[in-house]
Design an enzyme around this catalytic site. Structure first.
Site, PDB file in Angstrom:
ATOM      1  N   GLN A 105      41.157 -15.294  54.860  1.00 28.11           N
ATOM      2  CA  GLN A 105      41.157 -16.654  54.212  1.00 28.11           C
ATOM      3  C   GLN A 105      42.242 -16.913  52.920  1.00 28.11           C
ATOM      4  OE1 GLN A 105      36.843 -17.924  53.461  1.00 28.11           O
ATOM      5  NE2 GLN A 105      36.502 -16.067  54.249  1.00 28.11           N
TER       6      GLN A 105
ATOM      7  N   HIS B  52      43.559 -20.258  56.559  1.00 28.15           N
ATOM      8  CA  HIS B  52      43.975 -21.127  55.578  1.00 28.15           C
ATOM      9  C   HIS B  52      45.260 -21.483  55.043  1.00 28.15           C
ATOM     10  CE1 HIS B  52      39.561 -20.501  54.023  1.00 28.15           C
ATOM     11  NE2 HIS B  52      39.657 -21.412  55.352  1.00 28.15           N
TER      12      HIS B  52
ATOM     13  N   VAL C 187      45.997 -17.099  51.203  1.00 27.39           N
ATOM     14  CA  VAL C 187      47.120 -17.828  51.447  1.00 27.39           C
ATOM     15  C   VAL C 187      48.313 -16.885  51.096  1.00 27.39           C
ATOM     16  CG1 VAL C 187      46.240 -19.967  51.858  1.00 27.39           C
ATOM     17  CG2 VAL C 187      46.930 -19.208  49.376  1.00 27.39           C
TER      18      VAL C 187
END
Length: 225
Positions: free
Chosen positions: A87, A105, A89
């Site tokens: 999840q 994400h 970045v």
């Protein structure tokens, strides 16, 4: 044939590298309301603020390094087929040496066109108003904002369906659709949950390791031996 380990990671694994977990207890992200900096509406209302928010996040990446949890997960590839579904970045899994990573994400080091979400390219400097794609449309961070579709979720589901072992690290598994992924692994899949303050207890097919990621992954490697 090597067993397939699917690893689901969240903010907790990057926290030990010095990357703040975005959302504080009061729901603010670095002092900003989520709706201001992480929604399409926020970007439409004040694009300069949103670009600056992510520019700061991107700059921070160059000041941090992967920690031993990222590096140890890469070492698992010597004995297992490993897929990391994150999840996060940031690019710490890549820099830690893992070769098979899905970013649910989005990625801070990529941008995309506001006109065509498939027009994505690498980007390591600040994004400013006036930076455009080849068709003249403003660029935006390649980040999945609240209210937007998660384009990689179907691929992630398909990967989870092939897991022999599931490892969950540094995520409460409360944010959907990512939280639903644990439901797609085959029934009775051996699962390890690494979190310093776990919200579940060990059971027949679940081993809870109540440690931060760096300590927990080392314990995981011992258990897998």
């Amino acid at each position: 044939m090597k067993k397939h380990i699917v690893v689901l990671t969240g903010a907790g694994i990057s926290a030990e590298s010095g990357i703040k977990t975005f959302r504080d207890a009061d729901g603010l992200w670095e002092g900003h309301d989520v709706m201001e900096v992480a929604t399409p509406q926020g970007f439409t209302k004040n694009p300069a603020l949103v670009l600056d928010f992510y520019n700061q996040r991107r700059r921070q990446l160059f000041d941090v390094k992967p920690n031993s949890a990222h590096i140890d997960l890469a070492k698992l590839e010597n004995d297992y087929n490993v897929t990391i579904i994150t999840q996060n970045v940031d690019d710490l899994h890549e820099r830690g040496g893992s070769s098979n990573i899905i970013h649910l994400h989005g990625e801070l080091l990529k941008v995309r066109s506001t006109h065509d979400e498939t027009d994505v390219k690498e980007w390591k400097t600040d994004i400013v108003l006036g930076d455009t794609c080849s068709k003249g449309y403003q660029l935006r961070p390649h980040i999945v904002w609240f209210g937007e579709d998660v384009p990689m979720i179907e691929k992630a589901v398909a990967i989870c369906e092939t897991a022999d072992i599931l490892v969950i690290i540094g995520t409460s598994m409360q944010v959907y659709p990512a939280a639903s992924l644990k439901n797609y692994v085959p029934e009775n899949t051996l699962t390890y949950f690494i979190d310093p303050k776990p919200n579940i207890e060990s059971s027949k097919h679940l081993t809870v390791i109540a440690e931060p990621a760096t300590v927990g992954v080392k314990k995981l490697m011992q258990l897998l031996k």
